[in-house]
Design a protein around this motif. Structure first.
Motif, PDB file in Angstrom:
ATOM      1  N   UNK A 211       0.823  -1.217   0.000  1.00 26.12           N
ATOM      2  CA  UNK A 211       0.000   0.000   0.000  1.00 26.12           C
ATOM      3  C   UNK A 211       0.851   1.260   0.000  1.00 26.12           C
ATOM      4  N   UNK A 212       2.002   1.215   0.645  1.00 26.00           N
ATOM      5  CA  UNK A 212       2.824   2.417   0.761  1.00 26.00           C
ATOM      6  C   UNK A 212       3.694   2.667  -0.452  1.00 26.00           C
ATOM      7  N   UNK A 213       4.155   1.617  -1.123  1.00 27.49           N
ATOM      8  CA  UNK A 213       5.225   1.785  -2.100  1.00 27.49           C
ATOM      9  C   UNK A 213       4.840   1.457  -3.530  1.00 27.49           C
ATOM     10  N   UNK A 214       3.616   1.041  -3.789  1.00 26.60           N
ATOM     11  CA  UNK A 214       3.320   0.520  -5.113  1.00 26.60           C
ATOM     12  C   UNK A 214       2.484   1.463  -5.954  1.00 26.60           C
ATOM     13  N   UNK A 215       2.799   2.752  -5.913  1.00 23.76           N
ATOM     14  CA  UNK A 215       2.103   3.708  -6.771  1.00 23.76           C
ATOM     15  C   UNK A 215       2.563   3.593  -8.216  1.00 23.76           C
ATOM     16  N   UNK A 216       3.846   3.275  -8.441  1.00 20.80           N
ATOM     17  CA  UNK A 216       4.382   3.200  -9.787  1.00 20.80           C
ATOM     18  C   UNK A 216       4.501   1.771 -10.263  1.00 20.80           C
ATOM     19  N   UNK A 217       4.968   1.604 -11.510  1.00 25.08           N
ATOM     20  CA  UNK A 217       5.132   0.281 -12.076  1.00 25.08           C
ATOM     21  C   UNK A 217       6.536  -0.260 -11.859  1.00 25.08           C
ATOM     22  N   UNK A 218       7.487   0.599 -11.497  1.00 27.99           N
ATOM     23  CA  UNK A 218       8.863   0.166 -11.313  1.00 27.99           C
ATOM     24  C   UNK A 218       9.380   0.585  -9.944  1.00 27.99           C
ATOM     25  N   UNK A 219      10.220  -0.265  -9.363  1.00 31.89           N
ATOM     26  CA  UNK A 219      10.930   0.051  -8.132  1.00 31.89           C
ATOM     27  C   UNK A 219      12.364  -0.449  -8.303  1.00 31.89           C
ATOM     28  N   UNK A 220      13.233  -0.141  -7.332  1.00 33.95           N
ATOM     29  CA  UNK A 220      14.595  -0.649  -7.410  1.00 33.95           C
ATOM     30  C   UNK A 220      14.621  -2.138  -7.069  1.00 33.95           C
ATOM     31  N   UNK A 221      15.637  -2.817  -7.583  1.00 31.22           N
ATOM     32  CA  UNK A 221      15.807  -4.228  -7.237  1.00 31.22           C
ATOM     33  C   UNK A 221      16.013  -4.377  -5.731  1.00 31.22           C
ATOM     34  N   UNK A 222      16.657  -3.422  -5.110  1.00 33.20           N
ATOM     35  CA  UNK A 222      16.860  -3.447  -3.661  1.00 33.20           C
ATOM     36  C   UNK A 222      15.520  -3.549  -2.930  1.00 33.20           C
ATOM     37  N   UNK A 223      14.564  -2.694  -3.346  1.00 32.86           N
ATOM     38  CA  UNK A 223      13.254  -2.704  -2.692  1.00 32.86           C
ATOM     39  C   UNK A 223      12.472  -3.967  -3.044  1.00 32.86           C
ATOM     40  N   UNK A 224      12.601  -4.427  -4.261  1.00 35.37           N
ATOM     41  CA  UNK A 224      11.913  -5.651  -4.677  1.00 35.37           C
ATOM     42  C   UNK A 224      12.394  -6.849  -3.857  1.00 35.37           C
ATOM     43  N   UNK A 225      13.697  -6.924  -3.609  1.00 35.89           N
ATOM     44  CA  UNK A 225      14.234  -8.023  -2.808  1.00 35.89           C
ATOM     45  C   UNK A 225      13.788  -7.931  -1.352  1.00 35.89           C
TER      46      UNK A 225
END
Length: 369
Positions: A211-225
């Protein structure tokens, strides 16, 4: 200061320079015509006569453009629109002749009737042609502006459609993951309430991160991990000692852009088709590295296999949705496929364009687990 012609604006100084060029051209034409005939006036007279005629049209041009906007001639062509413009051209031409004759009456010190008669005889056809030329210019500018507007609108709609497709694909992933996680929690309630409670807390953290971080379609690999680690923690609690995980991350890939939630459905597939269906232990390995202009991500499990003659592209919900998302985001430069690995197991290989992005909140770096 600018003069506006519909959707087109032109600086007043540039506008006057354009009409001054017209004045000069027609003054030279009249001079050369008389010179061939053997009798000429002073160049100042030719400039004066040309200026009276064409600066009059410079003043009337905005009126012509407004008439063209109000009564346009456009497909489907109708007789009424031509008729309206014929009347308008006659009226504006008459107005131009009257203005020209009035100004000439002052400069030439002659009667209005004499000057009007000369203007009618010499300039009527030119005035009509000028009106229709200005009308054609306005129509051309209008069609160009309309075409640009339609192209912009088409581009905007295409972008919105692509975003809608991506959003649909994301919402298809999340309920699939939630169903499996909640099913695992229900299973643990009768076996280990402490582990079930811990799993619920991890699920709560994961949902809060969504809910907090998924406004966009892309994030860093760091955050994805970091998000994937929450999911793996839930699965390790479910399968206990039967499941282990290892993550190998090249440091120069941590700030690369990846589609949000791209790894969770791949890892979920690896667990479901491996330890979820087979006896024994399993190890999920995730490796990231850079190869030239590509970010390479491999997700491997050691307790599953591809059926003989199976499609390396895969047909599961997670893989299909991930493939569609990659195509929408990156076109043909991204790829995902399944390969057998030795001595046993399956590797899901994701290839993305290597591109670093910045993110305010960074998760801690991963180590081998």
């Amino acid at each position: 200061m600018t003069i506006r012609f519909g959707s087109t604006e032109i600086a007043l100084s540039r506008y006057l320079w354009l009409w001054s060029a017209v004045v000069l051209v027609f003054a030279l034409q009249s001079y050369m015509h008389d010179a061939i005939g053997g009798h000429t006036w002073s160049m100042f007279d030719y400039l004066r006569w040309s200026a009276i005629q064409w600066y009059t049209w410079a003043a009337l041009a905005p009126l012509v453009f407004r008439l063209a906007e109000r009564y346009p001639i456009q497909p489907p062509f109708r007789l009424a629109s031509f008729g309206t413009q014929l009347l308008a051209s006659a009226g504006v031409t008459l107005l131009a002749l009257v203005i020209g004759a009035t100004v000439s009456m002052v400069t030439e010190s002659s009667s209005f009737a004499d000057q009007f008669g000369q203007f009618v005889g010499k300039h009527t056809a030119t005035c009509l042609l000028t009106y229709w030329t200005l009308l054609a210019v306005q129509q051309a500018l209008h069609f160009r502006a309309e075409q640009a507007r339609r192209e912009l609108e088409a581009s905007r709609l295409a972008t919105e459609l692509a975003q809608s497709r991506l959003q649909v694909l994301k919402t298809q992933l999340q309920p699939h993951f939630l169903f499996n996680t909640l099913h695992a929690i229900v299973t643990l309630l009768d076996e280990d309430k402490v582990s079930a409670e811990d799993m619920l807390l991890r699920l709560s953290d994961l949902l809060r991160a969504f809910l907090e971080d998924y406004d966009g379609q892309e994030i860093t690999l760091r955050r994805e991990l970091a998000l994937l680690d929450l999911y793996l923690g839930i699965q390790r609690m479910r399968f206990k000692d039967r499941l282990s995980t290892r993550i190998y991350v090249a440091p120069d890939t941590l700030d690369c852009a990846v589609p949000s939630l791209v790894l969770q459905p791949i890892v979920e597939n690896a667990i479901r088709h491996g330890i979820g269906q087979r006896v024994g232990d399993d190890c999920i390995e995730i490796e990231t590295r850079r190869e030239d202009a590509q970010l390479c991500i491999d997700v491997r499990n050691r307790n599953s296999s591809l059926e003989e003659g199976g499609d390396p592209l895969g047909h599961g919900i997670g893989l299909s949705n991930t493939r569609l998302r990659l195509k929408e985001l990156y076109g043909e430069v991204a790829d995902i496929r399944l390969d057998m690995i030795w001595p046993s197991g399956v590797a899901c290989r994701i290839r993305l364009p290597y591109r670093e992005i910045e993110e305010a909140d960074e998760a801690p770096e991963h180590v081998v687990a």
